[in-house]
Write a protein that holds these residues in place. Structure first.
Motif, PDB file in Angstrom:
ATOM      1  N   TYR A 144       0.839  -1.202   0.000  1.00  0.00           N
ATOM      2  CA  TYR A 144       0.000   0.000   0.000  1.00  0.00           C
ATOM      3  C   TYR A 144       0.875   1.253   0.000  1.00  0.00           C
ATOM      4  CZ  TYR A 144      -2.536   3.810   2.291  1.00  0.00           C
ATOM      5  OH  TYR A 144      -3.060   5.039   2.623  1.00  0.00           O
ATOM      6  N   PHE A 145       1.886   1.283   0.870  1.00  0.00           N
ATOM      7  CA  PHE A 145       2.763   2.442   0.985  1.00  0.00           C
ATOM      8  C   PHE A 145       3.505   2.684  -0.326  1.00  0.00           C
ATOM      9  CE2 PHE A 145       6.700   4.621   2.004  1.00  0.00           C
ATOM     10  CZ  PHE A 145       6.306   5.579   2.925  1.00  0.00           C
ATOM     11  N   HIS A 146       4.003   1.617  -0.931  1.00  0.00           N
ATOM     12  CA  HIS A 146       4.775   1.761  -2.172  1.00  0.00           C
ATOM     13  C   HIS A 146       3.937   2.379  -3.289  1.00  0.00           C
ATOM     14  CE1 HIS A 146       6.853   0.500  -5.893  1.00  0.00           C
ATOM     15  NE2 HIS A 146       7.954   0.636  -5.168  1.00  0.00           N
ATOM     16  N   ALA A 147       2.631   2.128  -3.285  1.00  0.00           N
ATOM     17  CA  ALA A 147       1.757   2.629  -4.348  1.00  0.00           C
ATOM     18  C   ALA A 147       1.326   4.079  -4.132  1.00  0.00           C
ATOM     19  CB  ALA A 147       0.520   1.737  -4.458  1.00  0.00           C
ATOM     20  N   LEU A 148       1.627   4.660  -2.972  1.00  0.00           N
ATOM     21  CA  LEU A 148       1.237   6.040  -2.701  1.00  0.00           C
ATOM     22  C   LEU A 148       2.113   7.017  -3.486  1.00  0.00           C
ATOM     23  CD1 LEU A 148       0.790   5.872   1.184  1.00  0.00           C
ATOM     24  CD2 LEU A 148      -1.035   6.068  -0.524  1.00  0.00           C
ATOM     25  N   PRO A 149       1.613   8.232  -3.733  1.00  0.00           N
ATOM     26  CA  PRO A 149       2.456   9.255  -4.362  1.00  0.00           C
ATOM     27  C   PRO A 149       3.663   9.592  -3.493  1.00  0.00           C
ATOM     28  CG  PRO A 149       0.134   9.899  -4.416  1.00  0.00           C
ATOM     29  CD  PRO A 149       0.229   8.695  -3.529  1.00  0.00           C
ATOM     30  N   GLU A 150       4.733   9.990  -4.117  1.00  0.00           N
ATOM     31  CA  GLU A 150       5.976  10.276  -3.405  1.00  0.00           C
ATOM     32  C   GLU A 150       5.783  11.306  -2.298  1.00  0.00           C
ATOM     33  OE1 GLU A 150      10.200  12.473  -4.406  1.00  0.00           O
ATOM     34  OE2 GLU A 150       9.236  11.308  -5.998  1.00  0.00           O
ATOM     35  N   ARG A 151       5.060  12.377  -2.561  1.00  0.00           N
ATOM     36  CA  ARG A 151       4.872  13.436  -1.559  1.00  0.00           C
ATOM     37  C   ARG A 151       4.108  12.913  -0.340  1.00  0.00           C
ATOM     38  NH1 ARG A 151      -0.301  15.020  -1.870  1.00  0.00           N
ATOM     39  NH2 ARG A 151      -1.448  14.535  -3.787  1.00  0.00           N
ATOM     40  N   VAL A 152       3.178  11.991  -0.557  1.00  0.00           N
ATOM     41  CA  VAL A 152       2.422  11.415   0.553  1.00  0.00           C
ATOM     42  C   VAL A 152       3.330  10.512   1.392  1.00  0.00           C
ATOM     43  CG1 VAL A 152       0.439   9.984   1.182  1.00  0.00           C
ATOM     44  CG2 VAL A 152       0.270  11.563  -0.760  1.00  0.00           C
ATOM     45  N   ARG A 153       4.145   9.710   0.735  1.00  0.00           N
ATOM     46  CA  ARG A 153       5.082   8.838   1.454  1.00  0.00           C
ATOM     47  C   ARG A 153       6.040   9.659   2.308  1.00  0.00           C
ATOM     48  NH1 ARG A 153       5.960   5.836  -3.780  1.00  0.00           N
ATOM     49  NH2 ARG A 153       7.993   6.868  -3.796  1.00  0.00           N
ATOM     50  N   ASP A 154       6.548  10.754   1.746  1.00  0.00           N
ATOM     51  CA  ASP A 154       7.510  11.578   2.475  1.00  0.00           C
ATOM     52  C   ASP A 154       6.892  12.223   3.710  1.00  0.00           C
ATOM     53  OD1 ASP A 154       9.462  10.928   0.683  1.00  0.00           O
ATOM     54  OD2 ASP A 154       9.398  12.813  -0.429  1.00  0.00           O
ATOM     55  N   ALA A 155       5.612  12.528   3.656  1.00  0.00           N
ATOM     56  CA  ALA A 155       4.937  13.113   4.814  1.00  0.00           C
ATOM     57  C   ALA A 155       4.596  12.049   5.857  1.00  0.00           C
ATOM     58  CB  ALA A 155       3.667  13.844   4.374  1.00  0.00           C
ATOM     59  N   LEU A 156       4.355  10.827   5.412  1.00  0.00           N
ATOM     60  CA  LEU A 156       3.943   9.761   6.320  1.00  0.00           C
ATOM     61  C   LEU A 156       5.070   9.284   7.233  1.00  0.00           C
ATOM     62  CD1 LEU A 156       1.586   7.240   4.457  1.00  0.00           C
ATOM     63  CD2 LEU A 156       1.193   8.360   6.658  1.00  0.00           C
ATOM     64  N   VAL A 157       6.258   9.073   6.691  1.00  0.00           N
ATOM     65  CA  VAL A 157       7.340   8.430   7.443  1.00  0.00           C
ATOM     66  C   VAL A 157       7.671   9.150   8.750  1.00  0.00           C
ATOM     67  CG1 VAL A 157       9.783   7.819   7.407  1.00  0.00           C
ATOM     68  CG2 VAL A 157       8.331   7.224   5.475  1.00  0.00           C
ATOM     69  N   PRO A 158       7.915  10.471   8.732  1.00  0.00           N
ATOM     70  CA  PRO A 158       8.230  11.122  10.014  1.00  0.00           C
ATOM     71  C   PRO A 158       7.059  11.135  10.985  1.00  0.00           C
ATOM     72  CG  PRO A 158       8.054  12.742   8.240  1.00  0.00           C
ATOM     73  CD  PRO A 158       8.056  11.404   7.599  1.00  0.00           C
ATOM     74  N   ALA A 159       5.829  11.110  10.472  1.00  0.00           N
ATOM     75  CA  ALA A 159       4.657  11.114  11.348  1.00  0.00           C
ATOM     76  C   ALA A 159       4.446   9.773  12.035  1.00  0.00           C
ATOM     77  CB  ALA A 159       3.409  11.498  10.540  1.00  0.00           C
ATOM     78  N   GLN A 160       5.087   8.723  11.545  1.00  0.00           N
ATOM     79  CA  GLN A 160       4.899   7.381  12.097  1.00  0.00           C
ATOM     80  C   GLN A 160       6.025   6.970  13.039  1.00  0.00           C
ATOM     81  OE1 GLN A 160       4.609   5.303   8.323  1.00  0.00           O
ATOM     82  NE2 GLN A 160       2.383   5.231   8.435  1.00  0.00           N
ATOM     83  N   TRP A 161       6.714   7.945  13.629  1.00  0.00           N
ATOM     84  CA  TRP A 161       7.903   7.646  14.431  1.00  0.00           C
ATOM     85  C   TRP A 161       7.593   6.704  15.589  1.00  0.00           C
ATOM     86  CZ3 TRP A 161       8.107   8.883  19.615  1.00  0.00           C
ATOM     87  CH2 TRP A 161       7.147   9.788  20.085  1.00  0.00           C
ATOM     88  N   GLN A 162       6.388   6.793  16.165  1.00  0.00           N
ATOM     89  CA  GLN A 162       6.101   5.975  17.338  1.00  0.00           C
ATOM     90  C   GLN A 162       5.907   4.505  16.986  1.00  0.00           C
ATOM     91  OE1 GLN A 162       3.397   8.085  19.867  1.00  0.00           O
ATOM     92  NE2 GLN A 162       3.499   6.564  21.504  1.00  0.00           N
ATOM     93  N   LEU A 163       5.768   4.205  15.693  1.00  0.00           N
ATOM     94  CA  LEU A 163       5.662   2.812  15.274  1.00  0.00           C
ATOM     95  C   LEU A 163       6.994   2.073  15.420  1.00  0.00           C
ATOM     96  CD1 LEU A 163       3.491   3.164  12.042  1.00  0.00           C
ATOM     97  CD2 LEU A 163       2.821   1.974  14.140  1.00  0.00           C
ATOM     98  N   HIS A 164       8.091   2.828  15.331  1.00  0.00           N
ATOM     99  CA  HIS A 164       9.389   2.133  15.353  1.00  0.00           C
ATOM    100  C   HIS A 164      10.458   2.851  16.165  1.00  0.00           C
ATOM    101  CE1 HIS A 164      11.244   4.745  12.084  1.00  0.00           C
ATOM    102  NE2 HIS A 164       9.987   5.107  12.082  1.00  0.00           N
ATOM    103  N   LYS A 165      10.171   4.057  16.669  1.00  0.00           N
ATOM    104  CA  LYS A 165      11.164   4.785  17.450  1.00  0.00           C
ATOM    105  C   LYS A 165      10.745   4.982  18.900  1.00  0.00           C
ATOM    106  CE  LYS A 165      13.308   7.279  13.611  1.00  0.00           C
ATOM    107  NZ  LYS A 165      13.681   8.599  13.075  1.00  0.00           N
TER     108      LYS A 165
END
Length: 476
Positions: A270-291
């Motif tokens: 699902y993530f791979h199919a998203l537009p690049e700008r959406v992916r770039d905004a998602l990763v830092p917002a998901q920090w609590q999933l892995h940090k």
């Protein structure tokens, strides 16, 4: 793909005429997983190279009692091939430890045990070449192969010999590098200054315990484990500890069952199919999933702090989130001064300490030097990062007929699950299926209860009449 019977008599990867099918650069857990799953595929000729003398997984963080944050099923092979001889359970069997493990009822194993398991695989799996430093890789258009230059190293790291091998395809698994924030780099690089990254913690643990005051920077799992280890070892009332973090809280990792589905192949697709700008905004917002920090570690820290108040005093330990280090410098010959900004208050302060541990995480290693000769062939996105397809393959100029796969270097295209051990076997199987053009490892079509996106109803062909209750709409 040639068969084993065809290649075995004349196979010589040091000549372009009989190249390897796959050469791997780096032997961390991910490429070790790929090598283990490739092993039973007769007819697939692979070799993997690493400059280290032997396998070791984050040796500086193998703190006594620290556990993996993923279940033991996230070994090198099980989630793609539970019957593999390279599984963690088979490792226990060879050590006659299956019954003790059964009665221990451990779902999350200790890091030291995971490291020992991976070393067992690395010491018994053929085709792994430690002590080989890869110097360069380039495309040979005449023979349609990759050329890989390496230096063979002695156990002490000295160069012994130069060599070259050839392969139709490459996979990069060069891992991540410790990240040191810019304000602290001059101190971390200076000799005899007690500022070090958490990756080197165990090598300096005794000297850090001897420091009168220690500051730990970073609110992830490593920072929490180091703070807890130091807290437990220091005398009550004279702990001399300060724990700083940029994040607004010492927050727990998202570990709900549905939250964990962000680490499934379903979410990765699902993530791979998203537009690049959406992916770039998602990763830092998901920090609590892995940090974030494991709940048990947070509870252990609180328990230890509380225990030290039983006699009526408070421990000499300060925990301050929401703080960034603006600058840093030396005070005299033995101390470090940190200049701090409190993000929410908008205030500034100074902290003098005897030693600093930077639990500031890791960053993907740059591939520029290693792949300098391949750079003209690499297709890049708007941020000049390599474009990577769904099969974890860097998109190259069509003139390059070989494939260049990557492991743990595709967070920008595949999301937060990229460095997760739980996706190692699935990604390795995906790469092998792509490489061989066959379903060497059947993979599940669905892996999550969550449906991460809306499905678009199929469009009817012109003139189609929808059935009653159908959502099909004819085209005009």
């Amino acid at each position: 793909m040639s068969t084993a019977a065809e290649t075995a008599p004349t196979a010589d990867p040091t000549t372009p005429g009989t190249p390897l099918d796959l050469a791997g650069i780096g032997i961390g857990p991910f490429n070790l997983s790929l090598a283990a799953l490739a092993h039973p595929l007769t007819g697939l000729r692979c070799a993997f190279y690493d400059q280290r003398p032997a396998f070791h997984w984050h040796p500086g963080l193998l703190i006594d009692g620290a556990t993996l944050q993923v279940p033991f099923l996230a070994d090198l092979v099980t989630l793609a091939d539970p019957a593999s001889p390279w599984s963690f359970l088979n490792y226990l069997k060879t050590r006659e430890r299956l019954f003790p493990f059964y009665f221990a009822e451990r779902f999350h194993i200790q890091r030291t045990e995971y490291d020992a398991y991976c070393r067992w695989v690395s010491e018994n799996l053929p085709g792994l070449h430690f002590g080989h430093q890869i110097d360069a890789a380039r495309w040979n258009p005449e023979h349609e192969v990759f050329e890989i230059d390496y230096t063979q190293l002695a156990p002490d790291g000295e160069a012994q010999a130069l060599g070259r091998t050839y392969a139709r395809n490459l996979v990069l698994g060069i891992g991540t590098a410790p990240h040191i924030p810019v304000p602290l780099r001059p101190l971390a690089d200076a000799p005899a200054v007690p500022v070090l990254h958490s990756a080197d913690y165990l090598d300096h643990r005794d000297s850090l315990l001897a420091a009168g005051h220690l500051t730990v920077i970073g609110a992830g799992q490593s920072g929490a484990e180091i703070f807890l280890d130091q807290l437990r070892a220091r005398p009550t009332g004279a702990e001399g500890l300060h724990w700083l973090a940029r994040s607004p809280a010492f927050a727990p990792m998202e570990y709900s069952k549905l939250g964990l589905e962000h680490f499934t192949p379903d979410y990765t697709r699902y993530f791979h199919a998203l537009p690049e700008r959406v992916r770039d905004a998602l990763v830092p917002a998901q920090w609590q999933l892995h940090k974030g920090i494991d709940h048990d570690t947070l509870a252990a820290i609180h328990d230890e702090l509380y225990r030290r108040t039983l006699d009526g005093g408070w421990p000499d330990a300060t925990l301050t989130p929401g703080v960034s280090v603006r600058t840093a410098g030396r005070v005299g010959t033995t101390k470090v001064e940190l200049h701090l900004d409190h993000i929410q208050q908008g205030t500034r302060s100074r902290l003098t300490t005897d030693a600093v541990v930077l639990a500031t995480g890791y960053r993907e290693r740059r591939m520029d030097t290693l792949l300098a000769a391949l750079d003209p062939y690499v297709r890049r996105d708007a941020a000049e990062r390599p474009r990577i397809d769904a099969d974890h393959r860097i998109v190259l100029d069509p003139a390059v007929t070989g494939s260049l796969y990557v492991q743990n270097a595709e967070t920008h295209t595949h999301g937060v699950g990229t460095p997760d051990l739980g996706l190692a076997a699935w990604r390795s199987a995906t790469i092998l299926n792509s490489l061989t053009g066959t379903t060497s490892y059947p993979l599940p079509e669905r892996t999550a209860f969550t449906t991460f996106g809306l499905t678009t109803p199929p469009t009817a062909r012109p003139g189609t009449v929808p059935r009653p209750g159908s959502t099909l709409v004819p085209r005009h």
